[in-house]
Enzyme design. Structure first.
Site, PDB file in Angstrom:
ATOM      1  N   HIS A  86       0.844  -1.219   0.000  1.00  0.00           N
ATOM      2  CA  HIS A  86       0.000   0.000   0.000  1.00  0.00           C
ATOM      3  C   HIS A  86       0.873   1.261   0.000  1.00  0.00           C
ATOM      4  CE1 HIS A  86      -0.301  -0.687   4.678  1.00  0.00           C
ATOM      5  NE2 HIS A  86       0.764   0.044   4.394  1.00  0.00           N
TER       6      HIS A  86
ATOM      7  N   HIS B 245      -1.557   5.035   9.628  1.00  0.00           N
ATOM      8  CA  HIS B 245      -0.272   5.727   9.673  1.00  0.00           C
ATOM      9  C   HIS B 245      -0.430   7.060  10.406  1.00  0.00           C
ATOM     10  CE1 HIS B 245      -0.119   2.923   6.269  1.00  0.00           C
ATOM     11  NE2 HIS B 245       1.179   2.856   6.480  1.00  0.00           N
TER      12      HIS B 245
ATOM     13  N   HIS C 168      10.894  -3.493   3.250  1.00  0.00           N
ATOM     14  CA  HIS C 168      11.302  -2.095   3.142  1.00  0.00           C
ATOM     15  C   HIS C 168      11.661  -1.547   4.517  1.00  0.00           C
ATOM     16  CE1 HIS C 168       6.993  -1.761   4.046  1.00  0.00           C
ATOM     17  NE2 HIS C 168       7.063  -0.457   4.189  1.00  0.00           N
TER      18      HIS C 168
ATOM     19  N   GLU D  50       4.803  -5.375   8.484  1.00  0.00           N
ATOM     20  CA  GLU D  50       3.442  -5.235   7.944  1.00  0.00           C
ATOM     21  C   GLU D  50       2.934  -6.546   7.337  1.00  0.00           C
ATOM     22  OE1 GLU D  50       3.589  -0.485   6.715  1.00  0.00           O
ATOM     23  OE2 GLU D  50       3.664  -2.026   5.155  1.00  0.00           O
TER      24      GLU D  50
END
Length: 280
Positions: A12, A59, A193, A240
């Site tokens: 996402h 977030h 990441h 995640e």
């Protein structure tokens, strides 16, 4: 009866949403990213789900350090688009399915999962970018959404096994809902990441590929992977990926993989995407 007919995962990445919003999807850098979602877009048009249970992480748009639920379910009729600092994304407001959401909340809580019930919540790129990837630029989303927000931002996040078990509990809840609904469940975020520190920009293609392989064929190997393995191999934001295990747990032990897409890089992140259907 309602039924879960498919599971989808996707990264996402906020830059993907920005590329789409700003007309850059056909640029050479971005075109390979979006090309990998053409199958899923056609699949959504063909299968026409009524509801998507969308597992994502906030977030700091709906929650901040004063309030961090491990698992939260959005039970509102609609969810506005969050302003993440540069204005809300130019996408439609997300329509909820409050009756199904409340049913899932009740079923999961009585199934001994302590879900936080959210009756007003803005949704950010963690939810809207997957919607854009699957449905494109539309005037109204063609599905209703039950958001499931998971804490993968602040330690301790839930374990992979706990996420899997929540997926199983969600599947039981959906199966007991009396309305005839075509339901999909999506797991979002990842893949490898890291956004900060000396390893910023880390991408581990071999690890990501192995994760995708196991998600389909050997999910038991993922259920009990410790948090430190995600951190070491996939970077600080690779955790995640535990949210994908909620999707996978909801599909049952055997699945058919219909499509897979993996691309690096998109911004400073590996893009991962898979489409699965449960086998009887």
């Amino acid at each position: 009866m309602a039924r879960i007919t498919a599971g989808i995962t996707t990264s996402h990445i906020p830059a993907v949403g920005a590329a789409l919003d700003n007309g850059k999807a056909d640029e050479p850098y971005w075109q390979p990213v979006f090309a990998g979602y053409e199958f899923a877009r056609a699949y959504e048009r063909d299968t026409k789900p009524d509801v998507v249970i969308l597992v994502y992480n906030d977030h700091a748009s709906a929650f901040d350090m004063t309030f961090i639920p491990t698992f939260a379910i959005g039970c509102a009729e609609s969810f506005p688009i969050a302003d993440e600092g540069w204005g809300p994304r130019p996408v439609p407001e997300v329509q909820g399915h409050a009756d199904l959401a409340w049913h899932i909340a009740q079923s999961c809580i009585l199934d001994e999962f302590d879900m936080t019930i959210i009756n007003a919540m803005a949704v950010d790129h963690g939810l809207t970018v997957p919607m854009s990837l699957m449905f494109g630029q539309v005037d109204a989303w063609p599905v209703k959404v039950v958001p499931i927000a998971v804490n993968v931002v602040t330690y301790p996040p839930p374990s992979g096994n706990r996420c899997w078990l929540l997926g199983e509990a969600i599947a039981r809840a959906v199966a007991s809902y009396p309305e005839d609904l075509n339901v999909q469940i999506w797991g979002t975020g990842g893949m490898s990441h890291q956004l900060q520190g000396p390893r910023a920009g880390l991408i581990n293609k071999a690890w990501d590929t192995a994760f995708l392989d196991k998600l389909t064929a050997d999910p038991e190997a993922l259920r009990h992977m410790p948090h430190i393995d995600y951190l070491r191999e996939a970077g600080s934001e690779g955790i995640e990926l535990v949210m994908w295990l909620i999707m996978r747990g909801a599909l049952g032990p055997e699945v058919r993989e219909l499509h897979r897409h993996y691309h690096v890089p998109a911004s400073n992140t590996a893009v991962g995407h898979i489409v699965l259907e449960p086998l009887p």
